[in-house]
Design a protein around this motif. Structure first.
Motif, PDB file in Angstrom:
ATOM      1  N   THR A 230       0.834  -1.206   0.000  1.00 31.26           N
ATOM      2  CA  THR A 230       0.000   0.000   0.000  1.00 31.26           C
ATOM      3  C   THR A 230       0.866   1.252   0.000  1.00 31.26           C
ATOM      4  O   THR A 230       0.601   2.201  -0.747  1.00 31.26           O
ATOM      5  N   THR A 231       1.914   1.260   0.814  1.00 31.66           N
ATOM      6  CA  THR A 231       2.817   2.408   0.864  1.00 31.66           C
ATOM      7  C   THR A 231       3.501   2.627  -0.483  1.00 31.66           C
ATOM      8  O   THR A 231       3.594   3.767  -0.968  1.00 31.66           O
ATOM      9  N   VAL A 232       3.967   1.557  -1.090  1.00 29.94           N
ATOM     10  CA  VAL A 232       4.624   1.671  -2.396  1.00 29.94           C
ATOM     11  C   VAL A 232       3.664   2.230  -3.435  1.00 29.94           C
ATOM     12  O   VAL A 232       4.023   3.120  -4.220  1.00 29.94           O
ATOM     13  N   VAL A 233       2.438   1.765  -3.450  1.00 31.86           N
ATOM     14  CA  VAL A 233       1.455   2.250  -4.422  1.00 31.86           C
ATOM     15  C   VAL A 233       1.146   3.723  -4.191  1.00 31.86           C
ATOM     16  O   VAL A 233       1.085   4.517  -5.144  1.00 31.86           O
ATOM     17  N   ILE A 234       0.957   4.132  -2.942  1.00 33.24           N
ATOM     18  CA  ILE A 234       0.642   5.538  -2.654  1.00 33.24           C
ATOM     19  C   ILE A 234       1.800   6.439  -3.062  1.00 33.24           C
ATOM     20  O   ILE A 234       1.588   7.490  -3.690  1.00 33.24           O
ATOM     21  N   ILE A 235       3.040   6.036  -2.750  1.00 31.92           N
ATOM     22  CA  ILE A 235       4.203   6.841  -3.151  1.00 31.92           C
ATOM     23  C   ILE A 235       4.308   6.919  -4.674  1.00 31.92           C
ATOM     24  O   ILE A 235       4.557   7.991  -5.238  1.00 31.92           O
ATOM     25  N   PHE A 236       4.090   5.812  -5.352  1.00 27.62           N
ATOM     26  CA  PHE A 236       4.144   5.796  -6.814  1.00 27.62           C
ATOM     27  C   PHE A 236       3.091   6.734  -7.406  1.00 27.62           C
ATOM     28  O   PHE A 236       3.383   7.508  -8.333  1.00 27.62           O
ATOM     29  N   VAL A 237       1.889   6.695  -6.886  1.00 26.89           N
ATOM     30  CA  VAL A 237       0.817   7.553  -7.385  1.00 26.89           C
ATOM     31  C   VAL A 237       1.159   9.022  -7.155  1.00 26.89           C
ATOM     32  O   VAL A 237       0.943   9.870  -8.040  1.00 26.89           O
ATOM     33  N   ILE A 238       1.710   9.357  -5.984  1.00 28.84           N
ATOM     34  CA  ILE A 238       2.088  10.742  -5.700  1.00 28.84           C
ATOM     35  C   ILE A 238       3.177  11.214  -6.667  1.00 28.84           C
ATOM     36  O   ILE A 238       3.116  12.338  -7.188  1.00 28.84           O
TER      37      ILE A 238
ATOM     38  N   ILE B 117       3.771  10.072  -9.728  1.00 27.35           N
ATOM     39  CA  ILE B 117       3.172  10.216 -11.059  1.00 27.35           C
ATOM     40  C   ILE B 117       2.308  11.479 -11.122  1.00 27.35           C
ATOM     41  O   ILE B 117       2.327  12.203 -12.134  1.00 27.35           O
ATOM     42  N   ILE B 118       1.558  11.790 -10.057  1.00 26.17           N
ATOM     43  CA  ILE B 118       0.756  13.021 -10.017  1.00 26.17           C
ATOM     44  C   ILE B 118       1.678  14.230 -10.151  1.00 26.17           C
ATOM     45  O   ILE B 118       1.388  15.173 -10.908  1.00 26.17           O
ATOM     46  N   GLY B 119       2.795  14.223  -9.429  1.00 23.72           N
ATOM     47  CA  GLY B 119       3.752  15.326  -9.524  1.00 23.72           C
ATOM     48  C   GLY B 119       4.326  15.451 -10.929  1.00 23.72           C
ATOM     49  O   GLY B 119       4.429  16.562 -11.468  1.00 23.72           O
ATOM     50  N   LEU B 120       4.686  14.341 -11.537  1.00 26.22           N
ATOM     51  CA  LEU B 120       5.241  14.348 -12.895  1.00 26.22           C
ATOM     52  C   LEU B 120       4.235  14.895 -13.905  1.00 26.22           C
ATOM     53  O   LEU B 120       4.567  15.757 -14.729  1.00 26.22           O
ATOM     54  N   VAL B 121       3.007  14.428 -13.834  1.00 22.25           N
ATOM     55  CA  VAL B 121       1.971  14.904 -14.762  1.00 22.25           C
ATOM     56  C   VAL B 121       1.684  16.387 -14.515  1.00 22.25           C
ATOM     57  O   VAL B 121       1.486  17.152 -15.470  1.00 22.25           O
ATOM     58  N   SER B 122       1.700  16.824 -13.258  1.00 21.42           N
ATOM     59  CA  SER B 122       1.460  18.238 -12.951  1.00 21.42           C
ATOM     60  C   SER B 122       2.559  19.119 -13.539  1.00 21.42           C
ATOM     61  O   SER B 122       2.278  20.180 -14.119  1.00 21.42           O
ATOM     62  N   VAL B 123       3.812  18.700 -13.400  1.00 20.10           N
ATOM     63  CA  VAL B 123       4.928  19.470 -13.961  1.00 20.10           C
ATOM     64  C   VAL B 123       4.837  19.529 -15.481  1.00 20.10           C
ATOM     65  O   VAL B 123       5.029  20.594 -16.091  1.00 20.10           O
TER      66      VAL B 123
END
Length: 89
Positions: free
Chosen positions: A59-67, A69-75
């Motif tokens: 769960t921790t790995v998935v949440i960190i990965f999603v965060i 990817i969200i940062g990358l897409v936002s940039v």
């Protein structure tokens, strides 16, 4: 003298399917539904469930990965927005 050998059609057996129908041929809709439910329970018992520690790690790995990817897409989105502003005005 030639011996004739009967070869069944592909996908069909020689007994026409009447002799060996199995469980599904004899039961009604409720019987088939009960069989389906029993098969689901049997398959779920075969599943290797993760431990609490593994589950929290995954769960921790998935949440960190999603965060990330969200940062990358936002940039990337911000970059494209700045390029469009520069080109069109």
């Amino acid at each position: 003298m030639t011996d004739s050998i009967e070869v069944p059609e592909p996908g069909r057996s020689q007994d026409d399917g009447k002799a060996r129908r199995g469980k599904r041929g004899k039961k009604g809709p409720l019987g088939r539904l009960a069989l389906f439910y029993r098969q689901i329970v049997a398959e779920l018992r075969k599943v290797v469930w993760p431990t609490k520690r593994q589950l929290s790690t995954y769960t921790t790995v998935v949440i960190i990965f999603v965060i990330v990817i969200i940062g990358l897409v936002s940039v990337i989105d911000w970059g494209f927005t700045e390029v469009v502003k520069y080109v069109f005005g």
